[in-house]
Design an enzyme around this catalytic site. Sequence first.
Site: not given
Ligand code: NAD
Length: 448
Positions: A11, A155-156, A210, A255-256, A263, A266, A334
């Site tokens: 994100v 929402f990506l 969300k 989504f059907i 998995g 999210c 994941r």
């Molecule tokens: N991956 C997706 O498709 C997606 C989509 C929408 C929302 N989200 C949400 O967005 C959030 C992030 O998801 P993600 O997949 O990007 O996670 P991710 O695990 O890929 O990235 C999180 C990053 O945060 C860093 N981090 C942790 N603590 C930190 C701090 N104190 N300072 C600086 N960096 C720090 C970690 O090292 C890591 O690189 C989650 O809440 C997730 O649910 C994810």
Amino acid sequence: MNIVIIGTGYVGLVAGGCFAEIGHHVTCVDICPKKINGLKQGQLPIYEPGLDEIVARNTAAGRLHFTTNLADAAPDADAYCIAVGTPPDEDGSADLQYVLAAAREIGQHLARPAVIINKSTVPVGTAEKVRAAVSESLTARGADIPYHVASNPEFLKEGVAIGDFMQPDRIIIGADSEEALNQLQTLYAPLTERGARLIHMAVRDAEMTKYAANAMLATRISFMNEIAGLCEKLGVDVENVRLGIGSDSRIGHRFIAPGAGYGGSCFPKDVRALVNMAENAGYDPHVLHAVETRNHQQKNRLYQKLCAELGDDLSGKTIAVWGLAFKPGTDDMREAPSLALIHALLDAGAKVRAYDPVALHTASRALPHAAQENGDLLLLDDQYSAVDGADALILVTEWEHFREPDFNTLRARMHRALFIDGRNQFHPDDMHRHGFRYIGVGRGHAIA
Ligand SMILES: NC(=O)c1ccc[n+]([C@@H]2O[C@H](COP(=O)([O-])OP(=O)(O)OC[C@H]3O[C@@H](n4cnc5c(N)ncnc54)[C@H](O)[C@@H]3O)[C@@H](O)[C@H]2O)c1
């Protein structure tokens, strides 16, 4: 605007790159020095189509920077986006330790009035906790700098994240003050000026939106997997049912698709966190429980289908797996359905030969017993080598890549022409013509 993104994962890096692309000045911060050093040298820590060009272009233009030190960027920041992980805690709740640590760090470095925007997926009420954490740090250093906390859930979809960010269906802004709303409107002005829809609501409403969105999508998947199971019992082809109901404009086609269960980083954790939120509020989330139960069972379906063909003892059998990432277009492993399948196969004594076009490196971390040669689990970088001597080929992730394989080569290299299609990518009649015993998901009258 000068924006600091805290957390440079899927994100944070997409948001950082895209905010820079629309003209903002962005600094992405992460606590992982390896990730930041790589990014400084143009190496992306994730696979996301189109992101490398955006990062390269904006870094070269001086609009995008990377650092491990928030203090570097804080003096000029107008906005801080928190984009750190919110993994599930033992009880299923979202673990807020990273979000609150980021909030405390912001409080330690805040240098001028700013808006703090939560992009991480967080339970209702988290903005208040963020506000308290920032305030605590400010008080500790005797500073009194005004700030606002807003919610802007992301929402990506991995694999098409750039398009989702640049042409969003909607931008949800949870802001409880005029100032915060104004800042977020300015942040997104380059997109709203091109027609993107911004929906403003209270912070708590945005936090819930969300979870409700992800839970709805997970519900559609589990519902269709349930219908697929019933189709198998009743001699019905779920693919016809899917077309039939998807063409109803109230339902739609997305989504059907029945398959191997949902998995990713999210849906599983967000459904669990919503269940936890409901239970803590003294409310029984019947539908969400059923969504989870069906998904758990579905992740075992491909293995059960294999055992129905080859028996429960798979020792001496070789099983090929095509597709490891939790969905096409990403290297994210994941909670990937492939993991549940591979663990079950190895436990039953099978040798597994697996291939994925982009997720081999993340898969080798998610499956530490994987070896390059001579182990029970081999990760191979060629889709045909993966089927050598196989008693069955199981397609788990529907990469385009697998759409038109050379069936003659497959049959020649496999020990037994058994194809289990976890994503209904092929038509049963075609597969019979190619000489395969073919088993899909929910294709009741199509197994032969
Ligand atoms: N991956 C997706 O498709 C997606 C989509 C929408 C929302 N989200 C949400 O967005 C959030 C992030 O998801 P993600 O997949 O990007 O996670 P991710 O695990 O890929 O990235 C999180 C990053 O945060 C860093 N981090 C942790 N603590 C930190 C701090 N104190 N300072 C600086 N960096 C720090 C970690 O090292 C890591 O690189 C989650 O809440 C997730 O649910 C994810």
